[in-house]
Design an enzyme around this catalytic site. Structure first.
Site, PDB file in Angstrom:
ATOM      1  N   ASP A 164       0.835  -1.205   0.000  1.00  0.00           N
ATOM      2  CA  ASP A 164       0.000   0.000   0.000  1.00  0.00           C
ATOM      3  C   ASP A 164       0.867   1.251   0.000  1.00  0.00           C
ATOM      4  O   ASP A 164       0.582   2.222  -0.706  1.00  0.00           O
ATOM      5  CB  ASP A 164      -0.897   0.015   1.248  1.00  0.00           C
ATOM      6  CG  ASP A 164      -1.865  -1.142   1.290  1.00  0.00           C
ATOM      7  OD1 ASP A 164      -2.559  -1.359   0.289  1.00  0.00           O
ATOM      8  OD2 ASP A 164      -1.925  -1.829   2.328  1.00  0.00           O
ATOM      9  N   HIS A 211       8.502  14.064   1.171  1.00  0.00           N
ATOM     10  CA  HIS A 211       7.074  14.305   0.962  1.00  0.00           C
ATOM     11  C   HIS A 211       6.354  12.974   0.859  1.00  0.00           C
ATOM     12  O   HIS A 211       6.969  11.934   0.610  1.00  0.00           O
ATOM     13  CB  HIS A 211       6.801  15.183  -0.265  1.00  0.00           C
ATOM     14  CG  HIS A 211       7.383  14.674  -1.553  1.00  0.00           C
ATOM     15  ND1 HIS A 211       8.155  15.451  -2.390  1.00  0.00           N
ATOM     16  CD2 HIS A 211       7.311  13.464  -2.177  1.00  0.00           C
ATOM     17  CE1 HIS A 211       8.532  14.758  -3.440  1.00  0.00           C
ATOM     18  NE2 HIS A 211       8.017  13.543  -3.341  1.00  0.00           N
ATOM     19  N   HIS A 232       0.887  11.912   6.610  1.00  0.00           N
ATOM     20  CA  HIS A 232       0.257  12.251   5.335  1.00  0.00           C
ATOM     21  C   HIS A 232      -0.229  10.992   4.619  1.00  0.00           C
ATOM     22  O   HIS A 232      -1.316  10.978   4.035  1.00  0.00           O
ATOM     23  CB  HIS A 232       1.237  12.999   4.434  1.00  0.00           C
ATOM     24  CG  HIS A 232       1.682  14.320   4.961  1.00  0.00           C
ATOM     25  ND1 HIS A 232       0.804  15.244   5.473  1.00  0.00           N
ATOM     26  CD2 HIS A 232       2.923  14.877   5.052  1.00  0.00           C
ATOM     27  CE1 HIS A 232       1.480  16.331   5.859  1.00  0.00           C
ATOM     28  NE2 HIS A 232       2.764  16.120   5.616  1.00  0.00           N
ATOM     29  N   HIS A 261      -1.067  19.213   7.395  1.00  0.00           N
ATOM     30  CA  HIS A 261      -0.137  19.844   8.315  1.00  0.00           C
ATOM     31  C   HIS A 261      -0.873  20.507   9.469  1.00  0.00           C
ATOM     32  O   HIS A 261      -1.933  21.111   9.289  1.00  0.00           O
ATOM     33  CB  HIS A 261       0.727  20.878   7.600  1.00  0.00           C
ATOM     34  CG  HIS A 261       1.878  20.267   6.873  1.00  0.00           C
ATOM     35  ND1 HIS A 261       2.387  20.772   5.703  1.00  0.00           N
ATOM     36  CD2 HIS A 261       2.623  19.160   7.161  1.00  0.00           C
ATOM     37  CE1 HIS A 261       3.385  20.006   5.297  1.00  0.00           C
ATOM     38  NE2 HIS A 261       3.541  19.030   6.166  1.00  0.00           N
TER      39      HIS A 261
END
Length: 274
Positions: A163, A188, A237, A243
């Site tokens: 995943d 990120h 995330h 955030h």
């Protein structure tokens, strides 16, 4: 998206009416992190288009929209809301941070995994650490989220279709959001799918800039970055959190050294999703 660190302003004192390259840097920064309109961010990170900031600035001109966007940034990060590029704002913009934009609500993205048994795998490892050290760091990072939710995480081979795909890469690595070298953007990650949609290949994935010097030592040696801290943030995330504006939260965008625990804001946020 800008290349290198051309998006980070370095000159304080800019204000409404100013023009030039430094204004363009400021606008690039505000676009990169979601304060000026940037369709690439919305599509690439999977953020609900309802949250898109419809603010377009005149390139190179410190206009009203640039001022408005800057004020939103200053407000989010509890800086004096001057609408000017003051010293405090330049200092924060120059600090290392997550590359995920500051768009949308912290814990109401509408993105979540449809099950609580998630798998993860490694496409590339870091040359700074042994593979076992990287695996250990990821296990520690994921365990923070697993301890406060029903989520369980299991490492699998890439051939099993994990995943969450973890990558250590530098520069342009094919996702449209090139890394910028040491410091600047550290990593990120991408939101999970919107239920009941099936995930696209990149949803949930976490990418780490291999130009950083990663460590698992605490305290980190000079010039290194704690991988456990950054990974735990990025996995937030991957699980659906945005955030946080809370300075002491793990999901605060800027890296300030080792932070291997969840703030109550992080816990409340993830429990709101799962």
């Amino acid at each position: 998206m800008p290349n290198g660190k051309d998006y980070i302003p370095t000159v304080a004192g800019l204000a409404h009416g100013d023009q030039g390259d430094e204004v363009e840097k400021l606008q690039a920064y505000l676009s990169k992190f979601g304060y000026l309109t940037s369709p690439d961010l919305i599509e690439g990170f999977g953020i609900d288009t309802l949250h898109e900031p419809e603010i377009v600035a005149e390139p190179g001109t410190f206009d009203e929209n640039t001022t408005e966007a800057l004020k939103k940034y200053q407000s989010f990060y509890h800086l004096p809301v001057t609408g000017e590029l003051d010293e405090a704002t330049v200092a924060l913009m120059g600090a290392p941070r997550c590359g995920f934009p500051d768009i949308g609500e912290f814990n109401n993205s509408g993105r979540r995994w449809p099950n609580t048994n998630l798998t993860y795998g490694f496409q590339e490892f870091s040359a700074d650490l042994t593979n076992n050290q990287v695996i250990q760091a990821m296990e520690q990072a994921l365990s923070l989220w697993g301890a406060v939710t029903p989520l369980c995480f299991r490492r699998v081979a890439m051939s099993a279709g994990p995943d969450i795909i973890i990558r250590f890469v530098a520069g342009d690595h094919g996702d449209g959001f090139a890394f910028d070298g040491p410091s600047g953007t550290l990593a990120h990650a991408f939101y999970p799918p919107v239920p009941p949609s099936a995930p696209t290949p990149i949803q949930g994935d976490a990418h780490f800039d291999e130009a950083e010097t990663w460590t698992i030592a605490v305290p980190p040696p000079a010039g290194t970055t704690d991988l456990v801290t950054v990974a735990a943030h990025e996995f937030g995330h991957s699980l659906g959190l945005g955030h946080s504006a809370v300075t002491g939260a793990l999901m605060y965008a800027y890296y300030g050294g080792p932070h291997r625990f969840l703030h109550s804001d992080d816990i409340n946020g993830i429990r709101n999703i799962y």
